[in-house]
Design an enzyme around this catalytic site. Structure first.
Site, PDB file in Angstrom:
ATOM      1  N   GLU A  72       0.881  -1.178   0.000  1.00 39.45           N
ATOM      2  CA  GLU A  72       0.000   0.000   0.000  1.00 39.45           C
ATOM      3  C   GLU A  72       0.906   1.210   0.000  1.00 39.45           C
ATOM      4  O   GLU A  72       1.608   1.481   0.966  1.00 39.45           O
ATOM      5  CB  GLU A  72      -0.919  -0.020   1.222  1.00 39.45           C
ATOM      6  CG  GLU A  72      -2.071   0.975   1.106  1.00 39.45           C
ATOM      7  CD  GLU A  72      -1.805   2.273   1.845  1.00 39.45           C
ATOM      8  OE1 GLU A  72      -1.312   3.223   1.190  1.00 39.45           O
ATOM      9  OE2 GLU A  72      -2.080   2.339   3.050  1.00 39.45           O
ATOM     10  N   CYS A  87      -2.807   8.639   3.689  1.00 38.01           N
ATOM     11  CA  CYS A  87      -2.759   8.215   2.292  1.00 38.01           C
ATOM     12  C   CYS A  87      -4.116   8.351   1.617  1.00 38.01           C
ATOM     13  O   CYS A  87      -4.190   8.625   0.423  1.00 38.01           O
ATOM     14  CB  CYS A  87      -2.289   6.767   2.210  1.00 38.01           C
ATOM     15  SG  CYS A  87      -0.640   6.489   2.855  1.00 38.01           S
TER      16      CYS A  87
END
Length: 458
Positions: free
Chosen positions: A231, A265
């Site tokens: 990720e 994020c």
């Protein structure tokens, strides 16, 4: 190398830690191998009990945990408490659903010429997690809870600026009752990661972090033919169409952009607004951004604390200066907060164009780019004009537009009339340079399982 707790609100170093030596790393990996062998004698019911106990510790010690998170990386004390509770909920989720997620899945024996046929999920062994500082508890728990419940062993290489949190996590699972060394924190630098992944005792790797780190870890795991989940951040779009509730959208937009002091994020970073409602949205959005209170993260009234590092603030300043120098306009913010600590105010910028760093790079701080578009096609094209594909937001009450956004936004998750977030119940991950694989839900548990086909004849 430096492994230290440095308070972002003051710049003061509060504690330092010694990195493990090569000999100590080898000893830890051998203990992990032995721990995995012992895990085979535990049951899902036993592991569920230990995971429930971990949840109880997280809820029972929330205030101490929150103070630790805030001191190490600067998130507000309110956000730190919320993170601890979210971790407790995830532990309970996997404690209560692991048996269902790991249950044998029957296949049609007649179709494959068998007497019986089924799929079984088995753990693979010690898995290395390389984790970031921005959600120092949550990022680890969302790996550790499913991995441990599946019967794997966890090895944590945490960011070097959150060592107290890293050590707490090892202690958490030990106190909860998991067997010795089922979860270990490795205080090591990034220069040791490749060596650890290549060690045959380590069976997989997961990373939440930067794109360069993802390329490195993905390449190493691939060379060793080991599974990995990556990720790698995002530059999420937040699209607003004429039918949207503009007041609500503008409020959620500011909340998303300032979440975790702008260091998330999945925070919206690029705000793409239809021309028919652009002026109203801009006015409300700027007002909401200006209203966020920047200050001491330990103060209950603070909305935005400091950035986690001096380098992080410098990077944002460079990105903003590049945009302004090339013709972009600052509507609010845009200058560092003077004084001790690494504070930066909520900032909105218009006129960001291709070629500017802010157009192409992830901006990891409370800085928003605001764009005007003429219709849904242009909105989708602009939203997808990025190398990232982690999440996306779309605000519209039009059912046909909702379907278009659901289908055509190139991201791992699309939230309609709401803010992108993560839930234990839903898969989490991205496309393109935001990485591959999925965390959370059943897929997050299966990511580090041997998905074994069993075929049996009479």
């Amino acid at each position: 190398m430096s492994i230290a707790t440095t308070n972002p609100a003051t710049g003061a170093v509060e504690a330092t830690f010694e990195a493990l030596s090569g000999t100590e790393i080898d000893a830890r990996l051998e203990r992990a191998r032995e721990a995995f062998a012992r895990q085979g004698s535990t049951t899902i019911e036993e592991r569920a009990g230990w995971m429930e106990a971990a949840a109880g510790i997280l809820d029972g010690e929330t205030d101490q945990i929150a103070a630790m998170l805030t001191t190490e990386m600067g998130k507000t004390i309110k956000a730190a408490r919320a993170e601890a509770h979210k971790c407790a909920n995830a532990c309970r989720f996997y404690a209560r659903n692991a048996a269902r997620f790991l249950a044998d899945r029957p296949a049609d024996p007649e179709a494959v010429g068998a007497e019986r046929a089924w799929i079984r999920y088995r753990p693979i062994g010690p898995v290395l997690a390389v984790m970031p500082w921005n959600f120092p508890l949550w990022q680890v728990i969302r790996f550790a809870a499913p991995a441990l419940m599946a019967g794997n062993v966890g090895l944590l290489k945490h960011a070097s600026n959150v060592p107290r949190t890293a050590l707490f996590l090892e202690d958490l699972f030990r106190r909860a009752g998991f067997p010795p060394d089922a979860f270990q924190t490795l205080l090591v630098g990034s220069d040791q990661v490749e060596r650890i992944i290549r060690d045959p005792r380590v069976k997989g790797a997961t990373l939440t972090g930067s794109e360069p780190a993802g390329r490195s870890i993905g390449a190493t795991a691939g060379a060793e033919i080991k599974p990995s989940v990556l990720e790698l951040g995002g530059s999420d779009a937040f699209v607003v169409m004429p039918s949207a509730d503009i007041a609500r959208a503008a409020e959620v937009a500011a909340t998303s952009r300032c979440l975790n002091n702008g260091q998330s994020c999945i925070s919206a970073k690029r705000f793409i607004v239809h021309t028919d409602v652009y002026q109203e949205f801009e006015r409300r959005f700027v007002e909401n951004m200006r209203a966020r209170r920047v200050g001491d993260p330990m103060d209950e009234s603070t909305d935005i604390g400091p950035l986690a590092s001096e380098r992080g603030r410098s990077t944002i300043e460079e990105q903003v200066a590049d945009a302004v120098g090339s013709g972009a306009t600052v509507l609010c913010g845009g200058q560092r907060v003077e004084g001790p600590g690494w504070f930066y105010p909520p900032t909105v910028i218009t006129g960001v164009m291709p070629g500017m760093r802010m157009y192409h790079e992830e901006v990891f701080g409370p800085v928003a780019s605001l764009f005007r578009v003429d219709g849904i096609d242009q909105a989708i094209d602009l939203a997808n004009d990025t190398t990232f594909g982690l999440g996306a937001n779309a605000w519209t009450r039009d059912a046909d537009e909702q379907e278009r956004f659901a289908d055509d936004l190139d991201a791992g998750q699309v939230f309609i009339n709401g803010m992108v977030t993560s839930f234990p119940d839903l898969p989490f991950g991205g496309t393109k340079h935001s990485g591959y694989g999925r965390e959370l839900a059943d897929l997050g548990m299966h990511a580090f399982c041997n998905i074994k086909t069993i075929w049996a004849a009479a």
